[in-house]
Write a protein that holds these residues in place. Structure first.
Motif, PDB file in Angstrom:
ATOM      1  N   GLY A  42     -14.709  -5.194-124.431  1.00  0.00           N
ATOM      2  CA  GLY A  42     -14.333  -3.902-125.012  1.00  0.00           C
ATOM      3  C   GLY A  42     -15.258  -2.795-124.545  1.00  0.00           C
ATOM      4  N   ILE A  43     -16.548  -3.103-124.474  1.00  0.00           N
ATOM      5  CA  ILE A  43     -17.516  -2.103-124.006  1.00  0.00           C
ATOM      6  C   ILE A  43     -17.244  -1.758-122.538  1.00  0.00           C
ATOM      7  N   ALA A  44     -16.951  -2.797-121.741  1.00  0.00           N
ATOM      8  CA  ALA A  44     -16.720  -2.563-120.307  1.00  0.00           C
ATOM      9  C   ALA A  44     -15.538  -1.614-120.108  1.00  0.00           C
ATOM     10  N   GLU A  45     -14.479  -1.830-120.908  1.00  0.00           N
ATOM     11  CA  GLU A  45     -13.292  -0.969-120.783  1.00  0.00           C
ATOM     12  C   GLU A  45     -13.637   0.470-121.166  1.00  0.00           C
ATOM     13  N   ALA A  46     -14.363   0.603-122.272  1.00  0.00           N
ATOM     14  CA  ALA A  46     -14.725   1.959-122.744  1.00  0.00           C
ATOM     15  C   ALA A  46     -15.678   2.631-121.765  1.00  0.00           C
ATOM     16  N   ALA A  47     -16.565   1.839-121.175  1.00  0.00           N
ATOM     17  CA  ALA A  47     -17.552   2.410-120.234  1.00  0.00           C
ATOM     18  C   ALA A  47     -16.861   2.926-118.979  1.00  0.00           C
ATOM     19  N   PRO A  54     -23.416   1.092-120.012  1.00  0.00           N
ATOM     20  CA  PRO A  54     -24.651   0.502-120.553  1.00  0.00           C
ATOM     21  C   PRO A  54     -25.056  -0.716-119.754  1.00  0.00           C
ATOM     22  N   ASP A  55     -26.267  -1.211-120.029  1.00  0.00           N
ATOM     23  CA  ASP A  55     -26.651  -2.565-119.619  1.00  0.00           C
ATOM     24  C   ASP A  55     -26.324  -3.474-120.791  1.00  0.00           C
ATOM     25  N   ILE A  56     -25.845  -4.672-120.494  1.00  0.00           N
ATOM     26  CA  ILE A  56     -25.468  -5.601-121.567  1.00  0.00           C
ATOM     27  C   ILE A  56     -26.011  -6.988-121.249  1.00  0.00           C
ATOM     28  N   VAL A  57     -26.586  -7.631-122.299  1.00  0.00           N
ATOM     29  CA  VAL A  57     -26.988  -9.030-122.152  1.00  0.00           C
ATOM     30  C   VAL A  57     -26.175  -9.835-123.159  1.00  0.00           C
ATOM     31  N   LEU A  58     -25.350 -10.760-122.649  1.00  0.00           N
ATOM     32  CA  LEU A  58     -24.533 -11.608-123.531  1.00  0.00           C
ATOM     33  C   LEU A  58     -25.271 -12.925-123.710  1.00  0.00           C
ATOM     34  N   ARG A  59     -25.615 -13.233-125.001  1.00  0.00           N
ATOM     35  CA  ARG A  59     -26.290 -14.499-125.281  1.00  0.00           C
ATOM     36  C   ARG A  59     -25.527 -15.200-126.383  1.00  0.00           C
ATOM     37  N   TYR A  60     -25.978 -16.400-126.737  1.00  0.00           N
ATOM     38  CA  TYR A  60     -25.515 -16.987-127.992  1.00  0.00           C
ATOM     39  C   TYR A  60     -26.697 -16.953-128.938  1.00  0.00           C
ATOM     40  N   PRO A  61     -26.673 -16.288-130.067  1.00  0.00           N
ATOM     41  CA  PRO A  61     -25.514 -15.638-130.707  1.00  0.00           C
ATOM     42  C   PRO A  61     -25.679 -14.137-130.825  1.00  0.00           C
ATOM     43  N   SER A  62     -25.884 -13.480-129.717  1.00  0.00           N
ATOM     44  CA  SER A  62     -26.031 -12.011-129.854  1.00  0.00           C
ATOM     45  C   SER A  62     -25.639 -11.311-128.557  1.00  0.00           C
ATOM     46  N   VAL A  63     -25.397 -10.020-128.693  1.00  0.00           N
ATOM     47  CA  VAL A  63     -25.120  -9.158-127.538  1.00  0.00           C
ATOM     48  C   VAL A  63     -26.119  -8.004-127.614  1.00  0.00           C
ATOM     49  N   GLY A  74     -32.778   9.964-118.988  1.00  0.00           N
ATOM     50  CA  GLY A  74     -33.081   9.809-120.422  1.00  0.00           C
ATOM     51  C   GLY A  74     -31.794   9.737-121.225  1.00  0.00           C
ATOM     52  N   VAL A  75     -31.929   9.880-122.543  1.00  0.00           N
ATOM     53  CA  VAL A  75     -30.774   9.780-123.447  1.00  0.00           C
ATOM     54  C   VAL A  75     -30.084  11.144-123.521  1.00  0.00           C
ATOM     55  N   THR A  76     -28.778  11.150-123.276  1.00  0.00           N
ATOM     56  CA  THR A  76     -27.992  12.391-123.382  1.00  0.00           C
ATOM     57  C   THR A  76     -26.863  12.175-124.392  1.00  0.00           C
ATOM     58  N   GLN A  77     -26.062  13.244-124.581  1.00  0.00           N
ATOM     59  CA  GLN A  77     -24.934  13.127-125.504  1.00  0.00           C
ATOM     60  C   GLN A  77     -23.963  12.019-125.049  1.00  0.00           C
ATOM     61  N   ARG A  78     -23.917  11.757-123.750  1.00  0.00           N
ATOM     62  CA  ARG A  78     -23.033  10.678-123.266  1.00  0.00           C
ATOM     63  C   ARG A  78     -23.462   9.340-123.860  1.00  0.00           C
ATOM     64  N   ASP A  79     -24.774   9.154-123.975  1.00  0.00           N
ATOM     65  CA  ASP A  79     -25.282   7.903-124.536  1.00  0.00           C
ATOM     66  C   ASP A  79     -25.001   7.839-126.039  1.00  0.00           C
ATOM     67  N   VAL A  80     -25.151   8.967-126.707  1.00  0.00           N
ATOM     68  CA  VAL A  80     -24.857   9.008-128.151  1.00  0.00           C
ATOM     69  C   VAL A  80     -23.391   8.694-128.387  1.00  0.00           C
ATOM     70  N   ARG A  81     -22.522   9.289-127.585  1.00  0.00           N
ATOM     71  CA  ARG A  81     -21.077   9.030-127.743  1.00  0.00           C
ATOM     72  C   ARG A  81     -20.752   7.549-127.459  1.00  0.00           C
ATOM     73  N   MET A  82     -21.340   7.011-126.413  1.00  0.00           N
ATOM     74  CA  MET A  82     -21.060   5.606-126.067  1.00  0.00           C
ATOM     75  C   MET A  82     -21.647   4.681-127.134  1.00  0.00           C
ATOM     76  N   ALA A  83     -22.786   5.041-127.686  1.00  0.00           N
ATOM     77  CA  ALA A  83     -23.398   4.230-128.750  1.00  0.00           C
ATOM     78  C   ALA A  83     -22.465   4.150-129.953  1.00  0.00           C
ATOM     79  N   GLY A 116     -39.297  -3.174-119.713  1.00  0.00           N
ATOM     80  CA  GLY A 116     -38.056  -2.383-119.579  1.00  0.00           C
ATOM     81  C   GLY A 116     -37.174  -2.578-120.795  1.00  0.00           C
ATOM     82  N   ALA A 117     -36.279  -1.624-121.036  1.00  0.00           N
ATOM     83  CA  ALA A 117     -35.510  -1.610-122.288  1.00  0.00           C
ATOM     84  C   ALA A 117     -34.549  -2.792-122.379  1.00  0.00           C
ATOM     85  N   THR A 118     -33.893  -3.121-121.280  1.00  0.00           N
ATOM     86  CA  THR A 118     -32.886  -4.188-121.362  1.00  0.00           C
ATOM     87  C   THR A 118     -33.526  -5.521-121.702  1.00  0.00           C
TER      88      THR A 118
END
Ligand SMILES: C[C@H](O)[C@H](O)[C@H]1CNC2=NC(N)=NC(=O)C2=N1
Length: 128
Positions: A42-47, A54-63, A74-83, A116-118
């Motif tokens: 869902g995130i990939a489609e929206a992105a 975004p960067d995404i790490v898929l684990r068990y049991p968390s994303v 840095g963080v812009t309104q695009r990041d706030v909207r995507m968040a 790093g953040a990811t």
């Protein structure tokens, strides 16, 4: 697009998200791997639709999701909207975010400065 100050980001009241340096971080718990993968899809489609990824790490049991605007450094309104979009998708799938706490924020901040953040959330979890 200009980067936002930490107080502007705080004003956005992104309950699921933590600010570490120039990146927003969130960790969503998932009951199983497939549901976590559904969130990623869902995130990939929206992105792609927003042309903001975004960067995404898929684990068990968390994303783990991290957001920053590479072109602005840095963080812009695009990041706030995507968040907000990511949080909505997670809520629809019944996934809950790690609660904000001063202690966790400090741990993420120092880990992000180091790895790093990811990777910050992984570093915090492996240390625990
Ligand atoms: C060419 C393309 O529009 C750019 O590379 C977009 C793609 N997705 C992006 N995603 C993020 N997070 N930051 C960007 O600066 C960005 N730029």
């Amino acid at each position: 697009m200009d980067t936002l100050s930490s107080s502007q980001i705080a004003t956005a009241r992104l309950a699921d998200w933590h600010l570490a340096g120039d990146t927003l971080l969130a960790r969503f718990s998932s009951p199983d791997f497939a549901t976590g993968a559904e969130l990623v899809a869902g995130i990939a489609e929206a992105a792609d639709a927003a042309n903001h990824h975004p960067d995404i790490v898929l684990r068990y049991p968390s994303v783990i999701v991290t957001l920053t605007s590479h072109d602005a450094g840095g963080v812009t309104q695009r990041d706030v909207r995507m968040a907000r979009t990511v949080s909505d998708l997670a809520e629809r799938l019944g996934l809950t975010a790690a609660p904000a706490s001063a202690e966790l924020d400090a741990a993420l901040e120092s880990a992000a400065a180091e790895v790093g953040a990811t990777a910050a959330w992984l570093a915090v979890e492996f240390r625990a």
